[in-house]
Design a protein around this motif. Structure first.
Motif, PDB file in Angstrom:
ATOM      1  N   LYS A   1       0.828  -1.210   0.000  1.00 12.43           N
ATOM      2  CA  LYS A   1       0.000   0.000   0.000  1.00 12.43           C
ATOM      3  C   LYS A   1       0.865   1.263   0.000  1.00 12.43           C
ATOM      4  O   LYS A   1       0.491   2.277  -0.602  1.00 12.43           O
ATOM      5  CB  LYS A   1      -0.954  -0.013   1.194  1.00 12.43           C
ATOM      6  N   ALA A   2       2.035   1.170   0.615  1.00 15.89           N
ATOM      7  CA  ALA A   2       2.955   2.324   0.597  1.00 15.89           C
ATOM      8  C   ALA A   2       3.420   2.606  -0.833  1.00 15.89           C
ATOM      9  O   ALA A   2       3.570   3.760  -1.241  1.00 15.89           O
ATOM     10  CB  ALA A   2       4.152   2.050   1.500  1.00 15.89           C
ATOM     11  N   LYS A   3       3.596   1.536  -1.605  1.00 13.02           N
ATOM     12  CA  LYS A   3       3.992   1.713  -3.010  1.00 13.02           C
ATOM     13  C   LYS A   3       2.858   2.365  -3.807  1.00 13.02           C
ATOM     14  O   LYS A   3       3.088   3.228  -4.646  1.00 13.02           O
ATOM     15  CB  LYS A   3       4.336   0.358  -3.632  1.00 13.02           C
ATOM     16  N   VAL A   4       1.634   1.913  -3.538  1.00 12.64           N
ATOM     17  CA  VAL A   4       0.465   2.477  -4.228  1.00 12.64           C
ATOM     18  C   VAL A   4       0.322   3.962  -3.885  1.00 12.64           C
ATOM     19  O   VAL A   4       0.058   4.802  -4.754  1.00 12.64           O
ATOM     20  CB  VAL A   4      -0.817   1.696  -3.834  1.00 12.64           C
ATOM     21  N   ARG A   5       0.534   4.267  -2.622  1.00 12.24           N
ATOM     22  CA  ARG A   5       0.406   5.655  -2.138  1.00 12.24           C
ATOM     23  C   ARG A   5       1.287   6.603  -2.961  1.00 12.24           C
ATOM     24  O   ARG A   5       0.919   7.749  -3.203  1.00 12.24           O
ATOM     25  CB  ARG A   5       0.806   5.699  -0.670  1.00 12.24           C
ATOM     26  N   LYS A   6       2.437   6.082  -3.381  1.00 12.26           N
ATOM     27  CA  LYS A   6       3.392   6.926  -4.110  1.00 12.26           C
ATOM     28  C   LYS A   6       2.854   7.410  -5.452  1.00 12.26           C
ATOM     29  O   LYS A   6       3.241   8.466  -5.925  1.00 12.26           O
ATOM     30  CB  LYS A   6       4.699   6.154  -4.339  1.00 12.26           C
ATOM     31  N   TYR A   7       1.993   6.625  -6.098  1.00 13.69           N
ATOM     32  CA  TYR A   7       1.471   7.089  -7.393  1.00 13.69           C
ATOM     33  C   TYR A   7       0.094   7.755  -7.282  1.00 13.69           C
ATOM     34  O   TYR A   7      -0.442   8.247  -8.264  1.00 13.69           O
ATOM     35  CB  TYR A   7       1.509   5.987  -8.463  1.00 13.69           C
ATOM     36  N   MET A   8      -0.464   7.754  -6.057  1.00 16.18           N
ATOM     37  CA  MET A   8      -1.787   8.352  -5.862  1.00 16.18           C
ATOM     38  C   MET A   8      -1.710   9.877  -5.726  1.00 16.18           C
ATOM     39  O   MET A   8      -0.739  10.404  -5.191  1.00 16.18           O
ATOM     40  CB  MET A   8      -2.406   7.822  -4.568  1.00 16.18           C
ATOM     41  N   MET A   9      -2.780  10.544  -6.140  1.00 15.57           N
ATOM     42  CA  MET A   9      -2.931  11.959  -5.804  1.00 15.57           C
ATOM     43  C   MET A   9      -3.316  12.045  -4.325  1.00 15.57           C
ATOM     44  O   MET A   9      -3.968  11.137  -3.799  1.00 15.57           O
ATOM     45  CB  MET A   9      -3.992  12.600  -6.676  1.00 15.57           C
TER      46      MET A   9
ATOM     47  N   PRO B   1      -6.588   8.995   2.093  1.00  9.61           N
ATOM     48  CA  PRO B   1      -7.412   8.367   3.134  1.00  9.61           C
ATOM     49  C   PRO B   1      -7.906   6.976   2.739  1.00  9.61           C
ATOM     50  O   PRO B   1      -7.932   6.067   3.573  1.00  9.61           O
ATOM     51  CB  PRO B   1      -8.589   9.345   3.299  1.00  9.61           C
ATOM     52  N   GLN B   2      -8.275   6.807   1.452  1.00 12.70           N
ATOM     53  CA  GLN B   2      -8.753   5.488   1.015  1.00 12.70           C
ATOM     54  C   GLN B   2      -7.610   4.470   1.061  1.00 12.70           C
ATOM     55  O   GLN B   2      -7.794   3.329   1.489  1.00 12.70           O
ATOM     56  CB  GLN B   2      -9.296   5.543  -0.420  1.00 12.70           C
ATOM     57  N   VAL B   3      -6.425   4.901   0.634  1.00 10.87           N
ATOM     58  CA  VAL B   3      -5.272   3.987   0.645  1.00 10.87           C
ATOM     59  C   VAL B   3      -4.956   3.605   2.091  1.00 10.87           C
ATOM     60  O   VAL B   3      -4.721   2.434   2.406  1.00 10.87           O
ATOM     61  CB  VAL B   3      -4.038   4.640  -0.026  1.00 10.87           C
ATOM     62  N   ASP B   4      -4.985   4.584   2.964  1.00 11.96           N
ATOM     63  CA  ASP B   4      -4.556   4.357   4.354  1.00 11.96           C
ATOM     64  C   ASP B   4      -5.544   3.523   5.171  1.00 11.96           C
ATOM     65  O   ASP B   4      -5.139   2.777   6.053  1.00 11.96           O
ATOM     66  CB  ASP B   4      -4.323   5.703   5.063  1.00 11.96           C
ATOM     67  N   THR B   5      -6.836   3.668   4.890  1.00 10.43           N
ATOM     68  CA  THR B   5      -7.815   2.999   5.764  1.00 10.43           C
ATOM     69  C   THR B   5      -8.427   1.734   5.156  1.00 10.43           C
ATOM     70  O   THR B   5      -8.986   0.914   5.883  1.00 10.43           O
ATOM     71  CB  THR B   5      -8.969   3.959   6.155  1.00 10.43           C
ATOM     72  N   SER B   6      -8.331   1.549   3.830  1.00  7.26           N
ATOM     73  CA  SER B   6      -8.977   0.388   3.188  1.00  7.26           C
ATOM     74  C   SER B   6      -8.289  -0.913   3.580  1.00  7.26           C
ATOM     75  O   SER B   6      -7.129  -0.921   4.018  1.00  7.26           O
ATOM     76  CB  SER B   6      -8.936   0.541   1.663  1.00  7.26           C
ATOM     77  N   SER B   7      -9.012  -2.023   3.389  1.00  7.34           N
ATOM     78  CA  SER B   7      -8.401  -3.342   3.582  1.00  7.34           C
ATOM     79  C   SER B   7      -7.399  -3.610   2.463  1.00  7.34           C
ATOM     80  O   SER B   7      -6.389  -4.277   2.671  1.00  7.34           O
ATOM     81  CB  SER B   7      -9.464  -4.432   3.578  1.00  7.34           C
ATOM     82  N   ALA B   8      -7.705  -3.110   1.288  1.00  6.01           N
ATOM     83  CA  ALA B   8      -6.801  -3.319   0.152  1.00  6.01           C
ATOM     84  C   ALA B   8      -7.120  -2.325  -0.956  1.00  6.01           C
ATOM     85  O   ALA B   8      -8.233  -1.789  -1.031  1.00  6.01           O
ATOM     86  CB  ALA B   8      -6.953  -4.735  -0.401  1.00  6.01           C
ATOM     87  N   ILE B   9      -6.122  -2.102  -1.796  1.00  9.17           N
ATOM     88  CA  ILE B   9      -6.340  -1.401  -3.059  1.00  9.17           C
ATOM     89  C   ILE B   9      -6.182  -2.445  -4.158  1.00  9.17           C
ATOM     90  O   ILE B   9      -5.142  -3.113  -4.250  1.00  9.17           O
ATOM     91  CB  ILE B   9      -5.311  -0.271  -3.278  1.00  9.17           C
ATOM     92  N   VAL B  10      -7.240  -2.592  -4.950  1.00 11.33           N
ATOM     93  CA  VAL B  10      -7.164  -3.502  -6.087  1.00 11.33           C
ATOM     94  C   VAL B  10      -6.899  -2.645  -7.333  1.00 11.33           C
ATOM     95  O   VAL B  10      -7.733  -1.823  -7.708  1.00 11.33           O
ATOM     96  CB  VAL B  10      -8.481  -4.298  -6.254  1.00 11.33           C
ATOM     97  N   GLN B  11      -5.727  -2.812  -7.910  1.00  9.49           N
ATOM     98  CA  GLN B  11      -5.409  -2.043  -9.115  1.00  9.49           C
ATOM     99  C   GLN B  11      -5.809  -2.879 -10.327  1.00  9.49           C
ATOM    100  O   GLN B  11      -5.349  -4.004 -10.512  1.00  9.49           O
ATOM    101  CB  GLN B  11      -3.911  -1.725  -9.163  1.00  9.49           C
TER     102      GLN B  11
END
Ligand code: FMN
Length: 213
Positions: A60-68, A73-83
């Motif tokens: 999720k930390a890697k995903v956070r890097k490409y997010m605006m 908040p969604q990245v930090d609190t969700s169970s997962a990010i499905v790309q």
């Protein structure tokens, strides 16, 4: 806790941006949800979709890097990010898939030849743009289905495209030419309150359709 109320699953789906960070979704349940997702239709049954699941603090930390930033908040609190990605080279497995279907006795030899002779050339002779566009459409339909499947499983989601598209494939070690980012989907247990939830409205239905003359 399954929600089998179709109307509630569809009509009460709303984007959730605040989740319970303590909720984990098991890999077994993700597998089940993806199995229920891939009954979605796809152009020529190409099934040109691919899902990467980021469900650890590291991924999720890697995903956070490409997010605006507004999507943190969604990245930090969700169970997962499905790309979700559109897979541009899906047509390369098409022949093997249909041949297997034939060998298992599900279609006739004539049907196999008809399918391979009609649809495969469209992609073999088509350009990159056609393959990418079809892959994006397929994956968008699968994304919608995944969001409804998630509701059926008692979760909520937020589709997300507010990110740096040029960084997404490489984050997951994928070839950016072949894997086109379609959207990320935050999934988890909602922790929205009436204060945090953004209520959305739609244009009047009369405005959005027309019986063609
Ligand atoms: C392709 C796509 C991209 C979106 N990107 C974002 C995003 O980056 N951040 C976000 O908070 N919501 C995002 N949304 C959610 C929309 O804002 C939301 O679906 C819309 O406002 C309607 O609200 P509802 O989902 O609650 O019905 C996106 C939705 C779609 C379909």
């Amino acid at each position: 806790m399954k929600n089998n109320d179709f109307t509630d699953v569809v009509q009460n789906r709303h984007s959730v941006r605040t989740f319970d960070p303590d909720v984990k979704i098991s890999h077994e349940e993700f597998k089940q949800m993806f199995a229920e997702t891939i009954t979605a239709p796809s152009a020529c049954d190409l099934q040109a979709w691919h899902f990467e699941v980021a469900d650890t603090p590291e991924t999720k930390a890697k995903v956070r890097k490409y997010m605006m930033k507004f999507n943190y908040p969604q990245v930090d609190t969700s169970s997962a990010i499905v790309q979700v990605f559109g897979y541009v080279d899906a047509y390369k497995s098409y022949k093997a898939m249909w041949t297997k279907t034939y060998e298992e006795g599900n279609i006739t030899k004539e049907k196999l030849n008809e399918i391979l002779g009609t649809f495969l050339p469209l992609y073999e002779n088509g350009d990159y743009q056609l393959r990418a566009t079809d892959a994006i459409v397929d994956s968008a339909l699968a994304s919608m289905q995944f969001m409804l499947v998630a509701r059926n499983h008692g979760y909520d989601t937020n589709p997300i495209a507010g990110y740096d598209t040029t960084k997404v494939a490489e984050t997951f070690g994928l070839d950016a030419k072949l894997y086109v980012p379609v959207m990320a989907i935050a999934i988890g247990k909602s922790k929205e309150t009436p204060e945090t939830h953004t209520k959305t409205v739609r244009y009047p239905v009369e405005q959005i359709y027309h019986f063609a003359e």
